[in-house]
Design a protein around this motif. Structure first.
Motif, PDB file in Angstrom:
ATOM      1  N   PHE A 214       1.342 -16.968  -1.649  1.00 25.56           N
ATOM      2  CA  PHE A 214       2.352 -17.598  -0.790  1.00 25.56           C
ATOM      3  C   PHE A 214       3.340 -16.559  -0.259  1.00 25.56           C
ATOM      4  N   ILE A 215       2.809 -15.411   0.158  1.00 32.12           N
ATOM      5  CA  ILE A 215       3.651 -14.364   0.752  1.00 32.12           C
ATOM      6  C   ILE A 215       3.066 -13.964   2.101  1.00 32.12           C
ATOM      7  N   HIS A 216       3.904 -13.395   2.931  1.00 33.16           N
ATOM      8  CA  HIS A 216       3.460 -12.927   4.243  1.00 33.16           C
ATOM      9  C   HIS A 216       2.497 -11.763   4.057  1.00 33.16           C
ATOM     10  N   ARG A 217       1.563 -11.646   4.968  1.00 39.95           N
ATOM     11  CA  ARG A 217       0.567 -10.563   4.894  1.00 39.95           C
ATOM     12  C   ARG A 217       1.244  -9.193   4.878  1.00 39.95           C
ATOM     13  N   ASN A 218       2.331  -9.021   5.638  1.00 42.14           N
ATOM     14  CA  ASN A 218       3.045  -7.729   5.645  1.00 42.14           C
ATOM     15  C   ASN A 218       3.660  -7.430   4.274  1.00 42.14           C
ATOM     16  N   THR A 219       4.166  -8.453   3.616  1.00 41.93           N
ATOM     17  CA  THR A 219       4.712  -8.285   2.262  1.00 41.93           C
ATOM     18  C   THR A 219       3.602  -7.873   1.311  1.00 41.93           C
ATOM     19  N   PHE A 220       2.465  -8.541   1.445  1.00 37.99           N
ATOM     20  CA  PHE A 220       1.315  -8.182   0.618  1.00 37.99           C
ATOM     21  C   PHE A 220       0.919  -6.724   0.852  1.00 37.99           C
ATOM     22  N   ASN A 221       0.797  -6.340   2.117  1.00 39.77           N
ATOM     23  CA  ASN A 221       0.407  -4.958   2.445  1.00 39.77           C
ATOM     24  C   ASN A 221       1.402  -3.956   1.877  1.00 39.77           C
ATOM     25  N   TYR A 222       2.694  -4.270   1.952  1.00 43.50           N
ATOM     26  CA  TYR A 222       3.722  -3.390   1.411  1.00 43.50           C
ATOM     27  C   TYR A 222       3.554  -3.233  -0.103  1.00 43.50           C
ATOM     28  N   ARG A 223       3.368  -4.350  -0.786  1.00 44.38           N
ATOM     29  CA  ARG A 223       3.217  -4.301  -2.242  1.00 44.38           C
ATOM     30  C   ARG A 223       1.950  -3.551  -2.647  1.00 44.38           C
ATOM     31  N   LEU A 224       0.867  -3.792  -1.929  1.00 44.18           N
ATOM     32  CA  LEU A 224      -0.379  -3.088  -2.238  1.00 44.18           C
ATOM     33  C   LEU A 224      -0.206  -1.591  -2.016  1.00 44.18           C
ATOM     34  N   ALA A 225       0.479  -1.221  -0.946  1.00 42.73           N
ATOM     35  CA  ALA A 225       0.755   0.199  -0.692  1.00 42.73           C
ATOM     36  C   ALA A 225       1.606   0.799  -1.807  1.00 42.73           C
ATOM     37  N   GLN A 226       2.572   0.030  -2.316  1.00 44.49           N
ATOM     38  CA  GLN A 226       3.397   0.499  -3.437  1.00 44.49           C
ATOM     39  C   GLN A 226       2.551   0.687  -4.694  1.00 44.49           C
ATOM     40  N   PHE A 227       1.663  -0.240  -4.944  1.00 43.90           N
ATOM     41  CA  PHE A 227       0.754  -0.128  -6.088  1.00 43.90           C
ATOM     42  C   PHE A 227      -0.061   1.164  -5.989  1.00 43.90           C
ATOM     43  N   ILE A 228      -0.641   1.397  -4.824  1.00 47.13           N
ATOM     44  CA  ILE A 228      -1.473   2.583  -4.601  1.00 47.13           C
ATOM     45  C   ILE A 228      -0.644   3.852  -4.748  1.00 47.13           C
ATOM     46  N   GLN A 229       0.549   3.852  -4.189  1.00 48.61           N
ATOM     47  CA  GLN A 229       1.406   5.035  -4.249  1.00 48.61           C
ATOM     48  C   GLN A 229       1.833   5.341  -5.683  1.00 48.61           C
ATOM     49  N   LYS A 230       2.180   4.322  -6.447  1.00 45.11           N
ATOM     50  CA  LYS A 230       2.672   4.528  -7.817  1.00 45.11           C
ATOM     51  C   LYS A 230       1.570   4.888  -8.806  1.00 45.11           C
ATOM     52  N   THR A 231       0.353   4.386  -8.594  1.00 38.16           N
ATOM     53  CA  THR A 231      -0.749   4.667  -9.518  1.00 38.16           C
ATOM     54  C   THR A 231      -1.637   5.814  -9.046  1.00 38.16           C
ATOM     55  N   GLY A 232      -1.658   6.045  -7.740  1.00 35.62           N
ATOM     56  CA  GLY A 232      -2.585   7.030  -7.199  1.00 35.62           C
ATOM     57  C   GLY A 232      -4.010   6.503  -7.127  1.00 35.62           C
ATOM     58  N   VAL A 233      -4.180   5.196  -7.347  1.00 38.06           N
ATOM     59  CA  VAL A 233      -5.506   4.574  -7.348  1.00 38.06           C
ATOM     60  C   VAL A 233      -5.563   3.554  -6.211  1.00 38.06           C
ATOM     61  N   ASP A 234      -6.384   3.842  -5.218  1.00 37.00           N
ATOM     62  CA  ASP A 234      -6.516   2.958  -4.063  1.00 37.00           C
ATOM     63  C   ASP A 234      -7.539   1.874  -4.380  1.00 37.00           C
ATOM     64  N   ILE A 235      -7.057   0.706  -4.792  1.00 34.89           N
ATOM     65  CA  ILE A 235      -7.964  -0.366  -5.199  1.00 34.89           C
ATOM     66  C   ILE A 235      -8.609  -1.081  -4.014  1.00 34.89           C
TER      67      ILE A 235
END
Length: 191
Positions: free
Chosen positions: A151-172
Protein backbone atom coordinates in the motif's frame (compact mmCIF):
# COMPACT_ATOMS: atom_id res chain seq x y z
CA UNK A 1 23.86 -6.78 -14.91
CA UNK A 2 27.58 -7.16 -14.35
CA UNK A 3 28.92 -9.90 -12.12
CA UNK A 4 32.27 -10.80 -10.62
CA UNK A 5 33.42 -14.15 -11.97
CA UNK A 6 35.88 -15.41 -9.35
CA UNK A 7 37.94 -18.37 -10.45
CA UNK A 8 40.24 -20.75 -8.65
CA UNK A 9 42.31 -23.65 -9.91
CA UNK A 10 43.54 -26.54 -7.78
CA UNK A 11 47.15 -25.69 -8.71
CA UNK A 12 49.16 -23.13 -10.66
CA UNK A 13 48.05 -22.91 -14.27
CA UNK A 14 49.01 -21.11 -17.46
CA UNK A 15 47.46 -17.72 -16.78
CA UNK A 16 48.33 -16.40 -20.23
CA UNK A 17 46.44 -19.27 -21.86
CA UNK A 18 43.40 -18.63 -19.65
CA UNK A 19 43.66 -14.91 -20.39
CA UNK A 20 43.53 -15.72 -24.10
CA UNK A 21 40.56 -18.07 -23.64
CA UNK A 22 38.66 -15.31 -21.87
CA UNK A 23 39.70 -12.71 -24.41
CA UNK A 24 38.57 -14.96 -27.28
CA UNK A 25 35.23 -15.37 -25.49
CA UNK A 26 34.74 -11.59 -25.60
CA UNK A 27 35.68 -10.69 -22.02
CA UNK A 28 37.05 -7.16 -21.68
CA UNK A 29 40.69 -7.91 -20.89
CA UNK A 30 40.89 -4.83 -18.65
CA UNK A 31 38.62 -6.66 -16.17
CA UNK A 32 40.76 -9.80 -15.92
CA UNK A 33 42.95 -9.84 -12.82
CA UNK A 34 45.01 -12.61 -11.29
CA UNK A 35 45.37 -12.37 -7.51
CA UNK A 36 47.65 -15.40 -7.17
CA UNK A 37 49.12 -18.17 -9.34
CA UNK A 38 45.92 -20.17 -8.79
CA UNK A 39 43.10 -17.64 -8.81
CA UNK A 40 41.67 -14.35 -10.01
CA UNK A 41 38.56 -12.72 -11.37
CA UNK A 42 36.99 -11.09 -14.38
CA UNK A 43 33.87 -9.01 -14.75
CA UNK A 44 31.22 -9.80 -17.29
CA UNK A 45 27.51 -9.52 -17.85
CA UNK A 46 25.41 -12.12 -16.05
CA UNK A 47 24.47 -13.60 -19.44
CA UNK A 48 28.07 -14.80 -19.82
CA UNK A 49 27.15 -17.71 -17.53
CA UNK A 50 25.78 -19.63 -20.50
CA UNK A 51 29.20 -19.60 -22.16
CA UNK A 52 31.18 -20.76 -19.15
CA UNK A 53 30.83 -24.49 -19.69
CA UNK A 54 32.08 -24.11 -23.24
CA UNK A 55 35.18 -22.53 -21.72
CA UNK A 56 35.60 -24.67 -18.61
CA UNK A 57 35.48 -28.08 -20.25
CA UNK A 58 38.21 -27.53 -22.89
CA UNK A 59 40.33 -25.53 -20.44
CA UNK A 60 40.02 -28.29 -17.83
CA UNK A 61 41.10 -30.84 -20.43
CA UNK A 62 44.13 -28.69 -21.28
CA UNK A 63 45.29 -28.01 -17.71
CA UNK A 64 44.26 -31.34 -16.23
CA UNK A 65 43.40 -29.68 -12.92
CA UNK A 66 40.24 -28.59 -11.22
CA UNK A 67 38.84 -25.10 -11.72
CA UNK A 68 35.71 -23.59 -10.25
CA UNK A 69 34.08 -20.25 -10.91
CA UNK A 70 31.92 -18.36 -8.43
CA UNK A 71 29.56 -15.83 -10.01
CA UNK A 72 29.00 -13.19 -7.36
CA UNK A 73 27.78 -9.64 -6.83
CA UNK A 74 31.05 -8.65 -5.20
CA UNK A 75 34.60 -9.81 -4.56
CA UNK A 76 35.18 -9.59 -0.83
CA UNK A 77 36.18 -11.89 2.01
CA UNK A 78 32.79 -13.64 2.03
CA UNK A 79 32.96 -14.37 -1.69
CA UNK A 80 36.56 -15.57 -1.39
CA UNK A 81 35.47 -17.95 1.37
CA UNK A 82 32.67 -19.23 -0.87
CA UNK A 83 35.13 -19.65 -3.75
CA UNK A 84 37.24 -21.95 -1.58
CA UNK A 85 34.14 -24.02 -0.83
CA UNK A 86 33.10 -23.97 -4.50
CA UNK A 87 36.27 -25.70 -5.61
CA UNK A 88 35.69 -28.41 -2.99
CA UNK A 89 31.96 -28.90 -3.60
CA UNK A 90 31.66 -27.99 -7.30
CA UNK A 91 34.83 -28.96 -9.18
CA UNK A 92 34.96 -27.78 -12.79
CA UNK A 93 31.71 -25.89 -12.42
CA UNK A 94 30.39 -22.37 -12.39
CA UNK A 95 28.13 -21.69 -9.42
CA UNK A 96 26.40 -18.92 -7.52
CA UNK A 97 26.85 -18.09 -3.81
CA UNK A 98 23.45 -19.47 -2.83
CA UNK A 99 24.33 -22.85 -4.36
CA UNK A 100 27.56 -23.01 -2.38
CA UNK A 101 25.88 -22.02 0.89
CA UNK A 102 23.15 -24.62 0.43
CA UNK A 103 25.73 -27.30 -0.34
CA UNK A 104 27.77 -26.34 2.72
CA UNK A 105 24.70 -26.52 4.94
CA UNK A 106 23.73 -29.90 3.46
CA UNK A 107 27.08 -31.19 4.72
CA UNK A 108 26.52 -29.60 8.15
CA UNK A 109 29.13 -26.96 7.38
CA UNK A 110 27.82 -23.67 8.76
CA UNK A 111 30.92 -21.56 8.18
CA UNK A 112 28.95 -19.24 5.89
CA UNK A 113 26.13 -18.63 8.36
CA UNK A 114 27.83 -15.72 10.16
CA UNK A 115 29.04 -13.96 7.00
CA UNK A 116 25.57 -14.34 5.44
CA UNK A 117 23.98 -12.77 8.51
CA UNK A 118 26.61 -10.00 8.43
CA UNK A 119 25.83 -9.26 4.78
CA UNK A 120 22.31 -8.12 5.69
CA UNK A 121 23.05 -6.78 9.17
CA UNK A 122 22.98 -3.11 7.99
CA UNK A 123 19.25 -3.40 7.30
CA UNK A 124 18.19 -6.07 9.81
CA UNK A 125 16.62 -3.58 12.22
CA UNK A 126 15.10 -1.31 9.56
CA UNK A 127 11.49 -2.45 9.37
CA UNK A 128 10.63 -0.50 6.19
CA UNK A 129 13.59 -1.85 4.22
CA UNK A 130 13.10 -5.42 5.45
CA UNK A 131 9.37 -5.26 4.65
CA UNK A 132 10.07 -3.78 1.21
CA UNK A 133 12.64 -6.41 0.29
CA UNK A 134 10.57 -9.27 1.74
CA UNK A 135 7.51 -8.14 -0.21
CA UNK A 136 9.61 -7.90 -3.35
CA UNK A 137 10.64 -11.55 -2.92
CA UNK A 138 7.10 -12.64 -2.08
CA UNK A 139 5.75 -11.11 -5.30
CA UNK A 140 8.33 -12.86 -7.49
CA UNK A 141 10.55 -9.77 -7.89
CA UNK A 142 7.64 -7.73 -9.24
CA UNK A 143 8.12 -4.15 -8.03
CA UNK A 144 4.61 -3.00 -8.99
CA UNK A 145 2.96 -5.91 -7.20
CA UNK A 146 5.18 -5.41 -4.14
CA UNK A 147 4.33 -1.70 -3.93
CA UNK A 148 0.65 -2.54 -4.24
CA UNK A 149 0.89 -5.24 -1.54
CA UNK A 150 2.56 -2.73 0.80
CA UNK A 151 0.00 0.00 0.00
CA UNK A 152 2.79 2.42 -0.95
CA UNK A 153 3.47 4.46 -4.06
CA UNK A 154 5.75 2.84 -6.62
CA UNK A 155 8.27 5.71 -6.20
CA UNK A 156 8.37 5.06 -2.44
CA UNK A 157 8.94 1.39 -3.13
CA UNK A 158 11.74 2.18 -5.60
CA UNK A 159 13.37 4.52 -3.07
CA UNK A 160 13.26 1.90 -0.32
CA UNK A 161 14.58 -0.83 -2.61
CA UNK A 162 17.43 1.47 -3.67
CA UNK A 163 18.20 2.10 0.02
CA UNK A 164 18.24 -1.64 0.68
CA UNK A 165 20.66 -2.19 -2.21
CA UNK A 166 22.87 0.72 -1.17
CA UNK A 167 23.08 -0.35 2.49
CA UNK A 168 23.70 -4.07 1.82
CA UNK A 169 25.59 -3.88 -1.45
CA UNK A 170 23.33 -6.71 -2.68
CA UNK A 171 21.10 -5.91 -5.64
CA UNK A 172 18.14 -8.23 -5.09
CA UNK A 173 16.67 -7.29 -8.46
CA UNK A 174 19.03 -10.03 -9.64
CA UNK A 175 17.56 -13.49 -9.08
CA UNK A 176 20.71 -15.01 -7.57
CA UNK A 177 21.16 -12.11 -5.17
CA UNK A 178 17.50 -12.43 -4.23
CA UNK A 179 18.21 -16.06 -3.32
CA UNK A 180 20.89 -14.89 -0.90
CA UNK A 181 18.32 -12.67 0.81
CA UNK A 182 15.81 -15.54 0.82
CA UNK A 183 18.39 -17.75 2.57
CA UNK A 184 19.03 -14.98 5.07
CA UNK A 185 15.32 -14.63 5.84
CA UNK A 186 14.91 -18.37 6.19
CA UNK A 187 17.80 -18.73 8.63
CA UNK A 188 16.79 -15.62 10.55
CA UNK A 189 13.31 -17.06 11.11
CA UNK A 190 14.70 -20.35 12.41
CA UNK A 191 17.44 -19.02 14.71
Amino acid sequence: MEKHYLFKCSYEFDQQAFFMVLSDAGIDTRTIAFSSPTQGEFIADSSFYSELYQILKPFHDDIGGTMSILIAHNNGPFEQKLLNSAIAYFPNSAVFPSQVILREFSYNNYDSYGPLMDLFRPISSNFDLMETASSYLATGLDASAAAKALFIHRNTFNYRLAQFIQKTGVDIRDYHNALLFELYLSFKRHH
